[in-house]
Design an enzyme around this catalytic site. Structure first.
Site, PDB file in Angstrom:
ATOM      1  N   ASP A 170      74.396  61.312  -1.562  1.00 39.80           N
ATOM      2  CA  ASP A 170      72.937  61.211  -1.545  1.00 39.80           C
ATOM      3  C   ASP A 170      72.508  60.056  -0.658  1.00 39.80           C
ATOM      4  OD1 ASP A 170      70.264  61.956  -3.026  1.00 39.80           O
ATOM      5  OD2 ASP A 170      70.347  59.765  -2.999  1.00 39.80           O
ATOM      6  N   TYR A 180      67.289  54.390   3.385  1.00 38.98           N
ATOM      7  CA  TYR A 180      68.486  53.579   3.126  1.00 38.98           C
ATOM      8  C   TYR A 180      69.134  53.060   4.414  1.00 38.98           C
ATOM      9  CZ  TYR A 180      68.110  56.186  -1.314  1.00 38.98           C
ATOM     10  OH  TYR A 180      67.654  56.783  -2.469  1.00 38.98           O
ATOM     11  N   LYS A 216      66.335  62.438   2.508  1.00 43.06           N
ATOM     12  CA  LYS A 216      64.941  62.499   2.040  1.00 43.06           C
ATOM     13  C   LYS A 216      63.995  61.983   3.122  1.00 43.06           C
ATOM     14  CE  LYS A 216      66.937  60.803  -2.269  1.00 43.06           C
ATOM     15  NZ  LYS A 216      67.937  59.826  -1.840  1.00 43.06           N
ATOM     16  N   HIS A 226      60.680  62.197  -0.593  1.00 48.10           N
ATOM     17  CA  HIS A 226      61.128  61.020  -1.351  1.00 48.10           C
ATOM     18  C   HIS A 226      60.116  60.618  -2.438  1.00 48.10           C
ATOM     19  CE1 HIS A 226      64.055  57.444  -0.713  1.00 48.10           C
ATOM     20  NE2 HIS A 226      63.702  57.508  -1.967  1.00 48.10           N
TER      21      HIS A 226
HETATM   22  N1  NAP Z   1      64.817  59.208  -5.021  1.00 48.88           N
HETATM   23  C1  NAP Z   1      64.598  57.930  -5.285  1.00 48.88           C
HETATM   24  O1  NAP Z   1      63.463  57.431  -5.242  1.00 48.88           O
HETATM   25  C2  NAP Z   1      65.776  57.069  -5.632  1.00 48.88           C
HETATM   26  C3  NAP Z   1      65.562  55.782  -6.179  1.00 48.88           C
HETATM   27  C4  NAP Z   1      66.677  55.027  -6.531  1.00 48.88           C
HETATM   28  C5  NAP Z   1      67.942  55.521  -6.323  1.00 48.88           C
HETATM   29  N2  NAP Z   1      68.135  56.759  -5.749  1.00 48.88           N
HETATM   30  C6  NAP Z   1      69.492  57.311  -5.504  1.00 48.88           C
HETATM   31  O2  NAP Z   1      70.238  57.216  -6.718  1.00 48.88           O
HETATM   32  C7  NAP Z   1      71.430  56.461  -6.480  1.00 48.88           C
HETATM   33  C8  NAP Z   1      71.849  55.689  -7.714  1.00 48.88           C
HETATM   34  O3  NAP Z   1      70.849  54.772  -8.102  1.00 48.88           O
HETATM   35  P1  NAP Z   1      70.983  53.189  -7.915  1.00 48.88           P
HETATM   36  O4  NAP Z   1      71.889  52.933  -6.778  1.00 48.88           O
HETATM   37  O5  NAP Z   1      69.611  52.625  -7.833  1.00 48.88           O
HETATM   38  O6  NAP Z   1      71.567  52.682  -9.271  1.00 48.88           O
HETATM   39  P2  NAP Z   1      72.787  53.083 -10.261  1.00 48.88           P
HETATM   40  O7  NAP Z   1      73.681  54.065  -9.638  1.00 48.88           O
HETATM   41  O8  NAP Z   1      72.134  53.396 -11.555  1.00 48.88           O
HETATM   42  O9  NAP Z   1      73.501  51.677 -10.440  1.00 48.88           O
HETATM   43  C9  NAP Z   1      74.115  51.020  -9.378  1.00 48.88           C
HETATM   44  C10 NAP Z   1      74.486  49.616  -9.854  1.00 48.88           C
HETATM   45  O10 NAP Z   1      75.425  49.706 -10.941  1.00 48.88           O
HETATM   46  C11 NAP Z   1      76.634  49.020 -10.590  1.00 48.88           C
HETATM   47  N3  NAP Z   1      77.744  49.839 -11.081  1.00 48.88           N
HETATM   48  C12 NAP Z   1      78.145  51.061 -10.624  1.00 48.88           C
HETATM   49  N4  NAP Z   1      79.149  51.540 -11.367  1.00 48.88           N
HETATM   50  C13 NAP Z   1      79.397  50.615 -12.320  1.00 48.88           C
HETATM   51  C14 NAP Z   1      80.312  50.558 -13.386  1.00 48.88           C
HETATM   52  N5  NAP Z   1      81.174  51.553 -13.621  1.00 48.88           N
HETATM   53  N6  NAP Z   1      80.316  49.434 -14.167  1.00 48.88           N
HETATM   54  C15 NAP Z   1      79.448  48.418 -13.948  1.00 48.88           C
HETATM   55  N7  NAP Z   1      78.537  48.425 -12.944  1.00 48.88           N
HETATM   56  C16 NAP Z   1      78.513  49.530 -12.129  1.00 48.88           C
HETATM   57  C17 NAP Z   1      76.622  48.905  -9.100  1.00 48.88           C
HETATM   58  O11 NAP Z   1      77.313  47.755  -8.691  1.00 48.88           O
HETATM   59  P3  NAP Z   1      78.582  47.825  -7.690  1.00 48.88           P
HETATM   60  O12 NAP Z   1      78.094  48.520  -6.440  1.00 48.88           O
HETATM   61  O13 NAP Z   1      78.941  46.414  -7.505  1.00 48.88           O
HETATM   62  O14 NAP Z   1      79.631  48.628  -8.424  1.00 48.88           O
HETATM   63  C18 NAP Z   1      75.121  48.784  -8.804  1.00 48.88           C
HETATM   64  O15 NAP Z   1      74.697  47.447  -9.001  1.00 48.88           O
HETATM   65  C19 NAP Z   1      71.028  55.554  -5.309  1.00 48.88           C
HETATM   66  O16 NAP Z   1      72.139  54.935  -4.715  1.00 48.88           O
HETATM   67  C20 NAP Z   1      70.288  56.533  -4.450  1.00 48.88           C
HETATM   68  O17 NAP Z   1      71.203  57.377  -3.768  1.00 48.88           O
HETATM   69  C21 NAP Z   1      67.062  57.539  -5.430  1.00 48.88           C
END
Ligand code: NAP
Length: 275
Positions: free
Chosen positions: A48, A53, A78, A111
């Site tokens: 994704d 990004y 997006k 988005h």
């Molecule tokens: N459409 C939208 O508006 C929108 C908004 C936000 C996000 N997104 C998409 O959704 C994806 C995921 O969301 P996100 O990146 O915001 O947050 P997330 O996946 O909920 O969390 C990522 C965070 O958690 C940590 N983490 C990951 N695995 C872990 C584990 N097993 N144990 C402990 N910590 C862990 C990561 O740190 P480390 O990297 O250090 O492991 C990072 O700080 C994004 O990357 C993006 O592709 C879309």
């Protein structure tokens, strides 16, 4: 049905979408590319990304370096808010394709619903879909009022809605609406963007971690797929990338799912789409 890392859901247009993939927000440069390559190596088949990004090029590089054939990896991007409107969207889409170095997109999303623009943006996505440049089209951050409006203006209905969704933000009404309308809910920030996973206070949650011998992150991800959603956890660390994929050898009981359903706090790690 047993879920695996290769499991897919079938969208309304019969396209199969993996239920599990890698989020790439904040994955940039060589470390980001290496993380994506590692995820592909251990079996992730959905990536994704988004224009916002600023990492579509490294996603494309990782895909080519992986030597996995293009049709085995499901790529989502997006259109960002400043690119919305009909002609700007077409232009932004072509730029994304070129950044990724691919000739079609698996899934392309609006988005955010930008007022006064998103309808024209949707029509551009329909045009690109009809020209077979995109295999599936959808939206992100659309709650029910926007989805209702979209159904009124769309000639092609959205196949996916990507929203923030985890036990601390259990958007039950949106999930139900999407399921009724045949829209797959794709959960972003399934790990609360990291805010809650390392600070679990509930004794019952901590006991569940012991009972299943799984981390808070793994329980939250498994809860999400057992609700029938697609998940895209992000990590740059190989240990976490592996840990997040290690959720297919167990299943959470109905009672424990109900417990996780009950810890909702309406916690948004990102903007609240209803504002
Ligand atoms: N459409 C939208 O508006 C929108 C908004 C936000 C996000 N997104 C998409 O959704 C994806 C995921 O969301 P996100 O990146 O915001 O947050 P997330 O996946 O909920 O969390 C990522 C965070 O958690 C940590 N983490 C990951 N695995 C872990 C584990 N097993 N144990 C402990 N910590 C862990 C990561 O740190 P480390 O990297 O250090 O492991 C990072 O700080 C994004 O990357 C993006 O592709 C879309």
């Amino acid at each position: 049905m047993t879920l695996t890392i290769n499991s897919t859901l079938t969208l309304t247009n019969s396209v199969n979408m993996p239920i599990f993939g890698l989020g790439t927000y904040l994955l940039t440069g060589n470390p980001g590319q290496k993380a994506i390559e590692f995820a592909l190596k251990i079996g992730y088949r959905l990536i994704d990304t988004a224009t916002l990004y600023n990492n579509e090029k490294i996603v494309g590089n990782a895909l080519r370096n992986s030597k996995i054939s293009r049709d085995e990896v499901f790529i989502t991007s997006k259109v960002w808010n400043s690119d919305q409107g009909y002609s700007h969207t077409i232009k932004a889409f072509n730029k994304s394709l070129s950044n990724l170095g691919v000739d079609y997109m698996d899934l392309y999303l609006i988005h955010w619903p930008v007022k006064g623009k998103w309808v024209e943006t949707w029509h551009a996505l329909e045009e690109l879909y009809n020209k077979e440049k995109i295999r599936a089209i959808g939206v992100s951050n659309f709650y029910i009022p926007y989805l209702k409006e979209l159904f009124q203006v769309a000639s092609i209905n959205p196949m996916v809605n990507q929203i923030e969704f985890h036990p601390f933000l259990y958007k039950k009404d949106v999930l139900k609406y999407c399921q009724e309308k045949g829209i797959v809910l794709e959960s972003y920030a399934p790990l609360t963007h990291g805010y809650k996973i390392n600070d679990i206070k509930s004794t019952q949650f901590l006991q569940m971690m012991e009972k299943y011998n799984k981390s808070a992150a793994q329980l939250m991800l498994r809860w999400n797929i057992q609700h029938g959603n697609v998940i895209i956890p992000k990590s740059i660390k190989p240990t976490h990338i592996r840990e997040n994929a290690d959720i297919f050898d167990f299943s959470i009981s109905v009672d424990d799912i109900q417990f996780l359903d009950s810890i909702n706090e309406d916690f948004h790690s990102d903007w609240d789409p209803s504002d």
